[in-house]
Design a protein around this motif. Structure first.
Motif, PDB file in Angstrom:
ATOM      1  N   TRP A 171       0.842  -1.205   0.000  1.00  0.00           N
ATOM      2  CA  TRP A 171       0.000   0.000   0.000  1.00  0.00           C
ATOM      3  C   TRP A 171       0.862   1.233   0.000  1.00  0.00           C
ATOM      4  O   TRP A 171       1.775   1.376   0.823  1.00  0.00           O
ATOM      5  N   ARG A 176      -2.133   6.568  -3.023  1.00  0.00           N
ATOM      6  CA  ARG A 176      -3.421   5.855  -2.964  1.00  0.00           C
ATOM      7  C   ARG A 176      -3.380   4.565  -3.796  1.00  0.00           C
ATOM      8  O   ARG A 176      -4.357   4.199  -4.435  1.00  0.00           O
ATOM      9  N   VAL A 178      -2.894   0.418  -4.107  1.00  0.00           N
ATOM     10  CA  VAL A 178      -2.997  -0.827  -3.343  1.00  0.00           C
ATOM     11  C   VAL A 178      -2.783  -1.996  -4.300  1.00  0.00           C
ATOM     12  O   VAL A 178      -3.412  -2.057  -5.372  1.00  0.00           O
ATOM     13  N   ALA A 200     -10.888  -2.475   3.157  1.00  0.00           N
ATOM     14  CA  ALA A 200     -10.089  -1.616   4.039  1.00  0.00           C
ATOM     15  C   ALA A 200     -11.050  -1.054   5.091  1.00  0.00           C
ATOM     16  O   ALA A 200     -12.196  -0.743   4.783  1.00  0.00           O
TER      17      ALA A 200
END
Length: 258
Positions: A171, A176, A178, A200
């Motif tokens: 991550w 931003r 993942v 999440a």
């Protein structure tokens, strides 16, 4: 008497019977005169004339015979042996051409088979190279995830009912991003109607980060998920194919708190 005068006399004779009678009388008179004054030729003169006629007749026959022989000679000018040799030559030439054609066809078939085999080998080599390039690209993406220090590696561990399960999530909160590492994932098997879904926990609420399946041969082993910039935990549940709006807590298989 000229030709015009003779034509005029004949015309007058046809028109006037008296003129015709007079002409016939003149002809009879001339014939009588010839009979009375006829002279018999001598024997030598008669023989000379007859011999001359016979000689001319013989020359005519000889000439016709000579022409016939000449024509016959021209027709039969080609010996039978030469004609037979000519026929044999064409037979051998035709046989040679036929043999050459068969050899050429056989050679073309062999070349076609070799070309087809070469094309198959080239196609196999091309597919293999594409497979290798794809695998190298996947490995490079996997390595880049671990080499990139901006990513935080989070190891999700199995819960009480799936203690042997595990999954690594990379991550990058700043960007931003993942990603999940499918190559080293250890998750319970699913059927064709279910998939894994990554969640999440942000601000105390579950946030859907997308669904994924187990790694397949020749498929990407690093899978990018939905972006998120803030999270307190990550978890994976097994959901119906396509995902769920809310996580099924009884089907949670791995999780990790940050």
């Amino acid at each position: 008497m000229s030709a015009d005068e003779k034509l005029e006399v004949e015309t007058m004779a046809r028109k006037h019977a008296e003129v015709m009678a007079e002409l016939r009388e003149i002809e009879a008179t001339m014939e009588n005169y010839a009979d009375v004054n006829a002279v018999t030729p001598s024997a030598s003169t008669r023989d000379r004339v007859l011999n001359s006629l016979l000689t001319n007749l013989g020359d005519d026959r000889n000439l016709k015979s000579s022409r016939s022989q000449s024509l016959t000679a021209k027709v039969a000018a080609m010996p039978q042996t030469t004609a037979r040799r000519s026929v044999n030559f064409y037979k051998y030439a035709f046989a040679a051409c036929l043999l050459l054609l068969c050899v050429s066809v056989a050679a073309l078939i062999v070349v076609y088979q070799q070309l087809r085999t070469s094309n198959d080998q080239l196609l196999s080599a091309t597919l293999y190279n594409q497979k290798v390039v794809r695998q190298v690209s996947m490995m490079d993406n996997e390595l880049s995830m671990y080499r990139d220090t901006s990513f935080k590696l989070i190891r999700l561990k199995g819960v009480n009912k799936t203690p042997a399960s595990s999954l690594t999530v990379a991550w990058n909160a700043a960007e931003r991003k993942v990603m999940v590492d499918l190559a080293n994932a250890k998750l319970p098997e699913t059927d064709k109607d279910h998939q894994y879904q990554l969640w999440a926990i942000a601000a105390g609420k579950p946030v859907d980060l997308g669904v994924f399946d187990s790694a397949q041969p020749d498929s990407a082993v690093v899978r990018a998920m939905k972006p998120i910039g803030e999270a307190q935990a990550f978890a994976v549940t097994i959901e119906p194919r396509g995902g769920s709006v809310d996580p099924t807590m009884d089907n949670m298989v791995v999780m990790a708190a940050l």
